[in-house]
Design a protein around this motif. Sequence first.
Motif, PDB file in Angstrom:
ATOM      1  N   LYS A 192       0.717  -1.116   0.053  1.00  0.00           N
ATOM      2  CA  LYS A 192       0.090   0.145   0.073  1.00  0.00           C
ATOM      3  C   LYS A 192       0.761   1.248   0.055  1.00  0.00           C
ATOM      4  O   LYS A 192       0.598   2.442  -0.891  1.00  0.00           O
ATOM      5  N   GLN A 200       2.392   1.667  -3.477  1.00  0.00           N
ATOM      6  CA  GLN A 200       1.239   2.211  -4.373  1.00  0.00           C
ATOM      7  C   GLN A 200       0.871   3.688  -4.194  1.00  0.00           C
ATOM      8  O   GLN A 200       0.618   4.158  -5.404  1.00  0.00           O
ATOM      9  N   LEU A 201       1.009   4.182  -3.059  1.00  0.00           N
ATOM     10  CA  LEU A 201       0.551   5.642  -2.755  1.00  0.00           C
ATOM     11  C   LEU A 201       1.966   6.373  -2.948  1.00  0.00           C
ATOM     12  O   LEU A 201       1.691   7.658  -2.953  1.00  0.00           O
ATOM     13  N   LEU A 225      -7.036   8.061   3.978  1.00  0.00           N
ATOM     14  CA  LEU A 225      -6.258   8.635   3.475  1.00  0.00           C
ATOM     15  C   LEU A 225      -6.091  10.377   3.318  1.00  0.00           C
ATOM     16  O   LEU A 225      -4.742  10.851   3.513  1.00  0.00           O
ATOM     17  N   THR A 244       1.945  11.233  -1.577  1.00  0.00           N
ATOM     18  CA  THR A 244       0.866  10.521  -1.013  1.00  0.00           C
ATOM     19  C   THR A 244      -0.476  10.219  -1.804  1.00  0.00           C
ATOM     20  O   THR A 244      -1.174   9.163  -1.656  1.00  0.00           O
ATOM     21  N   LEU A 245      -0.348  10.319  -3.217  1.00  0.00           N
ATOM     22  CA  LEU A 245      -1.335  10.081  -4.257  1.00  0.00           C
ATOM     23  C   LEU A 245      -0.618   9.144  -5.382  1.00  0.00           C
ATOM     24  O   LEU A 245      -1.224   8.908  -6.489  1.00  0.00           O
ATOM     25  N   ASN A 246       0.575   9.340  -5.262  1.00  0.00           N
ATOM     26  CA  ASN A 246       1.583   8.614  -6.368  1.00  0.00           C
ATOM     27  C   ASN A 246       0.978   9.273  -7.734  1.00  0.00           C
ATOM     28  O   ASN A 246       1.322   8.726  -8.838  1.00  0.00           O
ATOM     29  N   VAL A 252      -9.754   8.315  -1.425  1.00  0.00           N
ATOM     30  CA  VAL A 252      -9.046   9.253  -0.312  1.00  0.00           C
ATOM     31  C   VAL A 252      -9.812   9.341   0.935  1.00  0.00           C
ATOM     32  O   VAL A 252      -9.111   9.547   2.007  1.00  0.00           O
ATOM     33  N   GLY A 276      -7.255   3.315   1.557  1.00  0.00           N
ATOM     34  CA  GLY A 276      -6.544   4.251   0.612  1.00  0.00           C
ATOM     35  C   GLY A 276      -5.465   3.483   0.069  1.00  0.00           C
ATOM     36  O   GLY A 276      -4.310   4.013  -0.215  1.00  0.00           O
ATOM     37  N   SER A 277      -5.591   2.411  -0.765  1.00  0.00           N
ATOM     38  CA  SER A 277      -4.764   1.619  -1.569  1.00  0.00           C
ATOM     39  C   SER A 277      -4.720   1.635  -3.089  1.00  0.00           C
ATOM     40  O   SER A 277      -4.255   1.086  -3.840  1.00  0.00           O
ATOM     41  N   GLN A 278      -5.621   2.659  -3.348  1.00  0.00           N
ATOM     42  CA  GLN A 278      -5.793   2.816  -5.092  1.00  0.00           C
ATOM     43  C   GLN A 278      -5.065   3.817  -5.712  1.00  0.00           C
ATOM     44  O   GLN A 278      -5.047   4.888  -5.184  1.00  0.00           O
ATOM     45  N   LYS A 279      -4.554   3.676  -7.004  1.00  0.00           N
ATOM     46  CA  LYS A 279      -3.905   4.796  -7.552  1.00  0.00           C
ATOM     47  C   LYS A 279      -4.979   5.494  -8.239  1.00  0.00           C
ATOM     48  O   LYS A 279      -5.982   5.142  -8.442  1.00  0.00           O
TER      49      LYS A 279
END
Length: 493
Positions: free
Chosen positions: A313, A316-317, A409, A440-442, A481, A486-489
């Motif tokens: 996670k 990813q972030l 997030l 934080t959001l990549n 978020v 909060g593990s999604q790009k």
Amino acid sequence: MNGKKRCEKGTFSPDGMRAEILNPFVHKLELDNAYDKIRTAIFTVILLPFRVIVICYLIVTAWFLACVGLYGLSEDDLRKKPMTGWRRSLKPLICFIGKMSYLAGGMAISIRGRQASRREAPILVVAPHSSFLDSCIVYATRMSSVIVRKESMDNYVGKLINYTQPVYVWRDDPNSRQNTIKEIIERATSKEDWPQVLIFPEGTCTNRSCLITFKPGGFYPGVPVQPVTIRYPNAKDTVTWTWEGPGALKLLWLTLTQVHSSCEIEFLPVYYPNEEEKRNPKLFARNVRDVMAKALGVPVLDYTYDDCRLIAKAKQLGIPGGASIREVAELRAQLKLDVTNYEVDLIETGLQGSPRWLTLEQFALKMDVLITVPCSRLYKIFVQQPINMMYFPDYLLATLFILYQHEPLSLLIAYGFKIFDGSGMGRLDLTSFEELAARTLNLGPEDAHNLFRGADVEKKEYITYDEFVAYGMKKPELSFVFTRDGSQKVKVQ
């Protein structure tokens, strides 16, 4: 490496010595000299195609035999009773072909010790688990029953896996864990002649530098188990597949372009649980792990699959130091920073005017700790080259990610606004927001720019956290978020 070390706070092996903190989820592999690059290029042309053709031929042959052996059997049939007769007699042939496929790839499998019978040990406990090539253990153990996710069976090799009469894990079933344990117990205690159940108790791949926490599922039956170790004693490690490191295709390519590789499988003596271990599967698992660690000459480390998920996670972030996030947590604990959450107080009191780039001495002074080994290790995780200094906001974000890993997030981003706000007025300009969004959001610069412009409705060239929230709540692609996962790009248009 000496296996009799204490490796983690609260984790001991026989001699109780303190060991260096390890990160078992990182593997670095590069062709770092001209000789390796030239040799790999040559073998890619003259050796790789031949090996791939032979391996494919052997795998297709084994798959065809599995299809024949499974003809007329449903999945329910495979779960109700063990195979018998001519179907079972095909297993040695499939195992032989499987071993030959490894040999065709240049990997010789050697076996030490004796595999116990099912009567002696209904369960085989295999570690360390470090590669997709560990599947050779299935052939070496005469097709023992593996634990497998049901959704992973819908592929080409599903027939071969089905032929082991596996124990299925159903991801969509909320009672999957309990049902899996129940089936393992039924298999292990059955009077019928089932194959031995084969378990990788670590539950994920590591770099073999240590043994991480064993899941207790295979120890619930309370029956004798046989520990089985796997080693890859090769000059260049082209097989290790971890959360941070080369992908499967690169590893397969580099392995198949080696002249020779080897895998050593060792069957250790059967472990007979005492009455306390039978009542306590976690104790049983820990004690078996200690035996295997001693045989391997590696330490034990209380990392779990949840730690892997946390690392994944973080990566990813784009969280700074994501691959070492578990190590950051441990080092903070050694420095007693986890007791006070000192970093949160620093942010709340304001960082305006504080330098962002710190030397080791400045970092120790800032955190009010002595320059000790844990302090130096923690500092080095966030050091950036070529200036050889720590970027302090990176450390703060990593710490907040650990502290609030179970929170939305948006909380981390709220603190991020305070960290990157050089004005002290609760707002970020485009450059500062791009820094925060990347960590934080990549997000890349273009996506961060679009997000900033969307939130800056009044075109002030800065945004506040409230403005970010107001905009983000309206965007479906930013909904993650504001949830606890909060593990999604995110891709902002």
